[in-house]
Enzyme design. Sequence first.
Site, PDB file in Angstrom:
ATOM      1  N   HIS A  79      -6.913  11.194   0.748  1.00 22.35           N
ATOM      2  CA  HIS A  79      -7.905  10.122   0.758  1.00 22.35           C
ATOM      3  C   HIS A  79      -9.282  10.722   0.473  1.00 22.35           C
ATOM      4  CE1 HIS A  79      -5.516   6.675   2.682  1.00 22.35           C
ATOM      5  NE2 HIS A  79      -4.647   7.630   2.405  1.00 22.35           N
ATOM      6  N   CYS A 133      -7.902   3.834   5.634  1.00 24.63           N
ATOM      7  CA  CYS A 133      -7.224   4.088   6.899  1.00 24.63           C
ATOM      8  C   CYS A 133      -7.965   3.355   8.009  1.00 24.63           C
ATOM      9  CB  CYS A 133      -7.191   5.585   7.210  1.00 24.63           C
ATOM     10  SG  CYS A 133      -6.441   5.975   8.807  1.00 24.63           S
ATOM     11  N   ARG A 135       1.539  -0.332  -2.468  1.00 26.10           N
ATOM     12  CA  ARG A 135       1.897  -0.255  -1.041  1.00 26.10           C
ATOM     13  C   ARG A 135       0.727   0.256  -0.203  1.00 26.10           C
ATOM     14  NH1 ARG A 135       1.849   3.067   3.324  1.00 26.10           N
ATOM     15  NH2 ARG A 135       2.577   4.811   2.048  1.00 26.10           N
ATOM     16  N   ASP A 136       0.439   1.526  -0.274  1.00 31.23           N
ATOM     17  CA  ASP A 136      -0.628   2.103   0.543  1.00 31.23           C
ATOM     18  C   ASP A 136      -1.978   1.526   0.156  1.00 31.23           C
ATOM     19  OD1 ASP A 136      -1.567   3.746   2.568  1.00 31.23           O
ATOM     20  OD2 ASP A 136      -1.849   5.466   1.257  1.00 31.23           O
ATOM     21  N   HIS A 141      -1.311  14.040  -0.841  1.00 34.78           N
ATOM     22  CA  HIS A 141      -1.659  12.618  -0.689  1.00 34.78           C
ATOM     23  C   HIS A 141      -3.027  12.584  -0.001  1.00 34.78           C
ATOM     24  CE1 HIS A 141      -0.391   8.307   0.284  1.00 34.78           C
ATOM     25  NE2 HIS A 141      -1.519   8.460   0.960  1.00 34.78           N
ATOM     26  N   ASN A 146      -7.548   5.797  -0.965  1.00 36.49           N
ATOM     27  CA  ASN A 146      -6.868   6.907  -1.615  1.00 36.49           C
ATOM     28  C   ASN A 146      -7.677   7.416  -2.795  1.00 36.49           C
ATOM     29  OD1 ASN A 146      -3.910   6.813  -0.422  1.00 36.49           O
ATOM     30  ND2 ASN A 146      -4.506   4.693  -0.793  1.00 36.49           N
TER      31      ASN A 146
END
Length: 295
Positions: A206, A237, A12-13, A204, A246
């Site tokens: 990055h 991002c 997903r991310d 979470h 990430n």
Amino acid sequence: MDSVKLVEMGPRDGLQNEPALVPAAIKIELVERLADCGFAYIEAASFVSPRRIPQMADSSGVLTGIRRREGVVYSALTPNLQGLQAALAAGADEVAVFTAASERFCQRNINCSVAESLERFAPVLQLAHERGVRVRGYVSTVLGCPYEGNIAPAAVARVAGALYRLGCHEISLGDTIGTGTPRAAVAMLSAVRQEVPLVRLAAHFHDTYGQALANLYALLEQGLRIIDSSVAGLGGCPYAHGATGNVASEDVVYLLHGLGLETGVDLDRLVATGRWVSLQLGRENGSKTGRAWNG
């Protein structure tokens, strides 16, 4: 043995910012490979507007198409009731909502204030709980914002606490642009844990500035035991110049195993999966461990 819960974000991310559309078959195989690696929590889909995130337009097909492994939680991002209903219809085991600690980031990202975003989540959580589905809450920009700079730990704590009181079972704290350092990460966690039990908090991070592993180690020392990561360091991002994605799952697992912490993940299989997906996407493997590992 002490253990860490890993939440794999790659499908997903990790994929949502890929410039070229990734076929559903590749997404499905990625999810299945990650489950075979031993991940018990995989965020597999996102039910946001396909106009805003076209990469996730096939999320229903992905969730319904995967060969499900017993004991694995397959979750989806659901920003509103429409997204939640679609996720439930596709068989999501768990869902997530997202807001930010930064007012300006929230306005730019989801077109509302932080307070308005929390109001929008109330009916989402109500329906999810009625259906017996747990809801995770994401707080973005906990260690820095591209528009506001440094974010006060108290601001993060307020938002995280509000999500927890709404009924989110777990709160994921996102260093969205990867600017945090260990001292700032510890100060942020110290504030948030006054509002949310430590066992309900996830990191979470990055890795834009190469600080993610150092920040994670600092929070592990504080007792945090839930980490989000992305195979091969997939992701990024769009609001952070030079963002590199990430923190890589391979690098996190290598760190955790070196610390004697159990993850349930087979690192050999994970490295192979990271190399495979990097080849499928035609991009460099973002994991240092993945590039160096010889098994």
